[in-house]
Scaffold this motif. Structure first.
Motif, PDB file in Angstrom:
ATOM      1  N   THR A 155       0.816  -1.226   0.000  1.00 44.45           N
ATOM      2  CA  THR A 155       0.000   0.000   0.000  1.00 44.45           C
ATOM      3  C   THR A 155       0.843   1.267   0.000  1.00 44.45           C
ATOM      4  OG1 THR A 155      -0.195  -0.151   2.418  1.00 44.45           O
ATOM      5  CG2 THR A 155      -2.005  -1.066   1.096  1.00 44.45           C
ATOM      6  N   PRO A 209      -2.583   4.248  -0.943  1.00 45.44           N
ATOM      7  CA  PRO A 209      -3.833   3.519  -0.705  1.00 45.44           C
ATOM      8  C   PRO A 209      -4.198   3.309   0.754  1.00 45.44           C
ATOM      9  CG  PRO A 209      -2.669   2.533  -2.536  1.00 45.44           C
ATOM     10  CD  PRO A 209      -1.740   3.566  -1.955  1.00 45.44           C
ATOM     11  N   ALA A 213      -7.710   4.678   2.310  1.00 41.28           N
ATOM     12  CA  ALA A 213      -8.674   3.818   3.000  1.00 41.28           C
ATOM     13  C   ALA A 213      -9.000   4.373   4.378  1.00 41.28           C
ATOM     14  CB  ALA A 213      -8.125   2.401   3.107  1.00 41.28           C
ATOM     15  N   THR A 242      -9.885   4.406  -3.289  1.00 37.90           N
ATOM     16  CA  THR A 242      -9.784   3.082  -2.684  1.00 37.90           C
ATOM     17  C   THR A 242     -10.425   2.029  -3.578  1.00 37.90           C
ATOM     18  OG1 THR A 242      -9.769   4.022  -0.458  1.00 37.90           O
ATOM     19  CG2 THR A 242     -10.392   1.712  -0.656  1.00 37.90           C
TER      20      THR A 242
END
Length: 355
Positions: A155, A209, A213, A242
């Motif tokens: 991520t 990411p 989120a 997301t």
């Protein structure tokens, strides 16, 4: 969100030491690490070298190149000694990450010539996990790192990779070390630190990411916001990002950016693209500011920087913006940046800015 990446560095290093510590009596010099030209011993030394390099870059605030030093082990250092050095250099990286402010960046070449503390943490963790895997395969050891470590790496520095059910297998696939059903074999790869765009008073910081989120779920995304932030539009944009990431459609440079004041490191708003450029080179931009930051020219300053960056690319020819008819402040922003009105309906006005 509240993570710097330091605990994850420590966890990755501890896992490496625990596994490889069971095989220090083996011949590491005479066995080639899996898929590498290096021996297991050389690969272990490389792990330590990367950890101290990243610690040095971050602690020294290197801005233009790698600092001119390298790690050299004393002659006669045995395998246990190499692991001790990995432990020490891992502790140094964790300390550098833990004591560095979130907005600080230091030089790293890929792909935008800088990384922040989470980026250096993720790169260090990746080096530890992946090269431990290379050594473990060659020595016949079973390496199964914690799921959260692979997720942290994916991520932060593999935002362009569609996540899979098993983060570790996904990371191995993304770095050419394994196969995933339905995905082509990876033969070339690089990780991807986030893009930042500086202006006179702001830094536009690309949101990775994990931060997106967190913002979508009601968190702060790892940013310190001025009172009232983040505004709802930023959370909605993070939600869309997301979903794009989960679907494998996210391109990091066309995601969401937090607008961070340079004077105090606090976020005042969000800005970003609704999607990647289409076949005609068109992409749409959106933004919002926390109420306490409005009326100070921040949106104009950020929009000018972001659209200028986009239109300098070969794949962008037109930037679009849609503004509610009664949002006079936002209409003024796009006009000041140079957008021209090209359409309207009962509720909204459409604008374009060409290269």
């Amino acid at each position: 969100m509240g993570t710097t990446g330091a605990p994850q560095v420590e966890e990755a290093v501890a896992s490496c030491l625990a596994l490889l510590g069971t095989a220090t009596d083996r011949d590491w010099d005479g066995v080639r690490a899996d898929r590498l030209e290096w021996s297991c011993r050389r690969t272990a030394e490389h792990i330590a070298g990367d950890l101290i390099t990243y610690a040095g870059q971050l602690a020294g605030r290197a801005q233009h190149s790698y600092l001119p030093f390298e790690l050299a082990l004393d002659e006669g250092t045995d395998n246990s000694g190499v692991l001790e050095v990995i432990g020490a250099t891992g502790a140094l990286l964790a300390a550098a990450v833990r004591t560095t402010a979130r907005e600080v960046r230091a030089f790293h070449p890929y792909p935008f010539r800088s990384a922040n503390r989470e980026g250096f943490a993720a790169m260090g963790i990746a080096e530890v996990l992946l090269h431990t895997q290379d050594i473990a395969r060659a020595l016949g050891l079973d390496h199964q790192p914690a799921r959260g470590l692979a997720e942290f790496v994916l991520t932060r520095i593999f935002p362009h990779v569609r996540p899979g059910a098993d983060p570790w297998r996904t990371l191995l696939w993304a770095t050419g070390r394994g196969e995933l059903p339905g995905r082509a074999t990876v033969t070339e790869w690089r990780w991807h630190n986030n893009l930042v765009l500086p202006t006179e008073r702001l830094t536009l910081e690309g949101v990775h990411p994990a931060a997106a989120a967190d913002l979508a779920a009601g968190g702060d995304g790892g940013f310190e916001w001025i009172p009232g932030g983040p505004f709802q539009g930023t959370r909605e944009a993070a939600t869309f990002m997301t979903k794009a990431y989960q679907a494998g459609l996210h391109r990091p440079e066309f995601g969401v950016f937090a607008l961070v004041r340079r004077e105090d490191g606090r976020a005042v708003g969000g800005m970003g693209f609704h999607s990647t450029p289409d076949a005609a080179g068109r992409t749409e931009v959106g933004y919002d500011l926390v109420e306490g930051a409005r009326g100070q020219g921040y949106a104009t300053e950020a929009l000018r920087a972001l659209t200028g960056w986009a239109l300098a690319r070969d794949d962008v020819r037109t930037v679009l913006a849609t503004v509610e008819r009664d949002n006079h402040a936002s209409r003024a922003v796009v006009s000041r940046v140079g957008f021209k009105q090209v359409g309207e309906d009962l509720d909204e006005l459409s604008y374009e800015l060409g290269g």
